[in-house]
Write an enzyme that holds these catalytic residues in place. Structure first.
Site, PDB file in Angstrom:
ATOM      1  N   GLY A   1      45.578   1.493  -8.727  1.00  0.00           N
ATOM      2  CA  GLY A   1      46.544   2.593  -8.759  1.00  0.00           C
ATOM      3  C   GLY A   1      45.862   3.929  -8.555  1.00  0.00           C
ATOM      4  N   ASN A   2      46.596   5.007  -8.756  1.00  0.00           N
ATOM      5  CA  ASN A   2      46.011   6.337  -8.604  1.00  0.00           C
ATOM      6  C   ASN A   2      46.594   7.293  -9.643  1.00  0.00           C
ATOM      7  OD1 ASN A   2      48.437   7.712  -7.422  1.00  0.00           O
ATOM      8  ND2 ASN A   2      48.128   6.136  -5.862  1.00  0.00           N
ATOM      9  N   HIS A   3      46.105   8.514  -9.632  1.00  0.00           N
ATOM     10  CA  HIS A   3      46.440   9.472 -10.693  1.00  0.00           C
ATOM     11  C   HIS A   3      47.689  10.305 -10.424  1.00  0.00           C
ATOM     12  CE1 HIS A   3      43.042   8.812 -13.262  1.00  0.00           C
ATOM     13  NE2 HIS A   3      42.190   8.944 -12.247  1.00  0.00           N
ATOM     14  N   SER A   4      48.467   9.950  -9.407  1.00  0.00           N
ATOM     15  CA  SER A   4      49.661  10.754  -9.122  1.00  0.00           C
ATOM     16  C   SER A   4      50.593  10.792 -10.342  1.00  0.00           C
ATOM     17  CB  SER A   4      50.417  10.142  -7.939  1.00  0.00           C
ATOM     18  OG  SER A   4      51.657  10.783  -7.789  1.00  0.00           O
TER      19      SER A   4
ATOM     20  N   ALA B   1      52.052   9.219  -3.547  1.00  0.00           N
ATOM     21  CA  ALA B   1      50.652   8.880  -3.270  1.00  0.00           C
ATOM     22  C   ALA B   1      50.608   7.373  -3.042  1.00  0.00           C
ATOM     23  CB  ALA B   1      49.769   9.281  -4.439  1.00  0.00           C
TER      24      ALA B   1
END
Ligand code: C5P
Length: 234
Positions: free
Chosen positions: A29-32, A97
């Site tokens: 995943g990502n930090h969006s 994102a």
């Protein structure tokens, strides 16, 4: 009464980050945070638009009133929702994102630790949803006057190439507007404030003031509203 400038305009907005499953308990995943996309949805709805928000993973973006929310997990799920819903949209905004890669397969059971070597994770490339929407418009699957908006997070500063990267990306992706944010060093991701530029395919470039994502949303929608054909405002 005079209509709001986005009255009746059908907008589909993606927000948040996608999650790409590795096994039953893990994902990439990502930090969006989803905050910019949610702020756009809220502001567009307040200006009379009929808004659908296709939302990946978020953290405390605040639920916008009167907005249809469709929750998705992976990039491919987001692509399915976006491409289907774009058919009935006047404006499509890709603020999410999206993970560029996903594991080639999702393990049925939790992946075990092996020896000390590299992890046994092989990645495939995800589809570019934004580029796919532009392709659908070129192919006539969605109306030729549908407005398509993308985001670009670039590292550096105005003179360090952020704008040049943004201009190149606008051409490459073929969308009508590209919102360029400078990131890195604690800027944009997960923060309350944002800044950047709105680059238009017709060559206009508008600086965005430094400020809240709400302020940013309203400035971005000012640019979007100019591109919506008159007949689409009711
Ligand atoms: O190429 P880059 O990832 O910087 O482009 C960012 C823009 O493209 C954003 O609007 C993002 O939502 C979109 N995107 C996409 N599908 C991907 C990767 C990015 O639609 N797989």
């Amino acid at each position: 009464a005079l209509p709001y400038d986005l009255s009746g305009v059908r907008m589909v907005i993606s927000a948040g980050g996608t999650r790409e499953a590795l096994d039953p308990v893990r994902y990439l995943g990502n930090h969006s945070s989803g905050k910019q996309g949610y702020a756009l949805a809220r502001a567009a709805s307040q200006r009379g638009a009929d808004v659908t928000l296709v939302s990946g993973a978020t953290s405390n973006p605040g639920d916008p009133a009167s907005v249809r929310i469709v929750n998705v997990d992976s990039a491919r799920e987001m692509q399915r929702e976006m491409s289907e819903r774009a058919v009935d949209a006047d404006v499509v905004i890709m603020a999410a994102a999206v993970a560029d890669f996903r594991p080639v397969s999702v393990a049925d059971a939790k992946i075990k630790k092996g020896d000390d070597g590299p992890a046994p994770i092989v990645l495939d490339t995800n589809p570019d949803i934004l580029a796919g929407l532009v392709r659908d418009r070129t192919d006539g699957k969605i109306a030729s006057d549908t407005v398509i908006v993308g985001f670009a997070a670039e590292t550096g500063d105005e003179h360090g190439g952020v704008l040049d990267h943004g201009r190149a990306k606008l051409r490459r992706k073929g969308c009508d507007l590209l919102i360029v944010n400078a990131v890195g060093g604690g800027k944009a991701f997960g923060t309350e404030d944002n800044t950047g530029w709105v680059l238009s395919a017709d060559g206009r470039e508008t600086g965005l003031p430094f400020g809240s994502k709400t302020l940013m949303a309203s400035r971005i929608l000012d640019e979007v509203a100019q591109l919506v054909p008159d007949g689409r405002v009711h």
